[in-house]
Design a protein around this motif. Structure first.
Motif, short mmCIF file in Angstrom:
data_model
loop_
_atom_site.label_atom_id
_atom_site.label_comp_id
_atom_site.label_asym_id
_atom_site.label_seq_id
_atom_site.Cartn_x
_atom_site.Cartn_y
_atom_site.Cartn_z
N ASP A 29 77.62 48.29 -34.49
CA ASP A 29 78.22 48.52 -35.89
C ASP A 29 76.99 49.20 -36.60
OD1 ASP A 29 80.54 48.50 -34.88
OD2 ASP A 29 80.68 46.39 -35.46
N SER A 30 76.14 49.76 -35.71
CA SER A 30 74.69 50.38 -36.36
C SER A 30 74.72 51.51 -36.30
CB SER A 30 72.83 49.00 -35.90
OG SER A 30 73.30 49.35 -35.06
N ILE A 31 73.47 52.31 -37.19
CA ILE A 31 74.18 53.99 -36.54
C ILE A 31 72.24 53.92 -36.44
CG2 ILE A 31 76.28 54.34 -37.44
CD1 ILE A 31 75.13 54.85 -40.58
N ASP B 167 72.51 54.98 -44.47
CA ASP B 167 73.87 54.57 -44.58
C ASP B 167 74.75 55.16 -44.25
OD1 ASP B 167 71.56 51.89 -44.11
OD2 ASP B 167 72.61 51.41 -45.44
N GLY C 267 78.71 54.42 -43.29
CA GLY C 267 79.70 53.61 -42.65
C GLY C 267 79.40 52.11 -42.31
N TYR C 268 78.56 52.64 -41.64
CA TYR C 268 77.48 51.25 -40.68
C TYR C 268 76.21 51.28 -41.49
CZ TYR C 268 81.64 50.97 -37.94
OH TYR C 268 82.72 50.58 -36.93
N ALA D 159 77.17 54.05 -32.79
CA ALA D 159 77.50 53.04 -33.64
C ALA D 159 77.90 51.81 -33.20
CB ALA D 159 78.46 53.46 -34.54
N ASP D 160 78.90 52.36 -31.61
CA ASP D 160 79.75 51.11 -30.67
C ASP D 160 77.92 51.02 -29.49
OD1 ASP D 160 79.93 53.47 -29.11
OD2 ASP D 160 81.96 52.73 -28.51
#
Length: 243
Positions: free
Chosen positions: A69-71, A76, A78-79, A102-103
């Motif tokens: 959950d980081s991009i 930034d 959403g994440y 992200a996942d």
């Protein structure tokens, strides 16, 4: 290097502030007024602002253990951007050499050296990237042998005109499992290209589904024991791998 980037690497100015200075006519390159932010400058050029000669700081190179959950973006959306985890000046002037979804977790390389990152991500360089993959459906030994051959020969992905490049599929040794319950569904995949969602699409093409994905290695640079969310500067030897 772009002139506005050179100014940022030589001063405390942001990219927006550098462009304002350029418009003001205060910047000269080899004695001539320069206002084009995209102008290319090199080491042998003399760049000044208000008569003060600029000297660019050296390029920076980091490795980060990306968390879920980081991009991999400079903003930034959403994440949070992975750049939030790099505690250095002007972290958002860095860029990511090889993005992750992200996942997806694991190894991310960050730098402000465009030539260096090109050597990491250019398809012509065929740099190996190794992923630990958790699959929805367990794979028995006979099925694994078939898949090893298919991945080595290349797969036809939906929407692609050509096969994927040869990839290396192996089972994770029991002593190296991150999840002891996943012996038949935890594998390692090494690829040399970076098509959109490639690892997920490759397993979809053989009737399976990726439920977890973690990058462990790029070229000879290994994530090792770097904890999730932690980062460090690359060593000179690691930097030299892609110089």
């Amino acid at each position: 290097m772009r002139l506005d980037k050179f100014i940022c690497k030589s001063t405390e100015l942001t990219r927006t502030e550098a462009k304002k200075v350029l418009k003001s006519g205060e910047v000269r390159v080899n004695g001539d007024v320069a206002k084009n932010a995209a102008m290319q400058v090199h080491e042998n050029n003399t760049v000044t602002i208000d008569g003060q000669q600029l000297t660019a700081r050296g390029s920076r190179y980091y490795i980060l253990h990306k968390v879920v959950d980081s991009i991999c973006s400079n903003v930034d959306e959403g994440y949070p951007s992975v750049l939030n985890f790099i505690e250095v000046d002007k972290a958002f002037d860095l860029h990511i050499a090889g993005r992750l979804d992200a996942d997806t977790t694991g190894l991310v390389l960050l730098t402000d050296d465009g030539r260096w990152s090109h050597n990491v991500i250019s398809p012509k360089k065929q740099c190996q990237k190794t992923y630990r993959v958790w699959l929805r459906n367990a794979i028995d030994d006979d099925k694994l042998a078939v898949l090893v051959t298919k991945f080595a020969q290349g797969l036809q992905l939906q929407g692609e005109d050509s096969l994927t490049r040869p990839a290396i599929l192996t089972r994770v040794a029991e002593e190296d499992l991150l999840d002891e319950q996943c012996y038949k569904s935890e594998v390692l995949l090494t690829i040399t290209e970076g098509k959109y969602h490639q690892v997920k699409r490759m397993f979809a093409a053989v009737g399976n589904r990726v439920v977890g994905l973690h990058r462990e290695q790029i070229g000879a640079i290994v994530l090792g024991d770097l904890a999730p969310g932690e980062w460090r500067a690359l060593s000179p030897d690691e930097i030299a791998l892609f110089s």
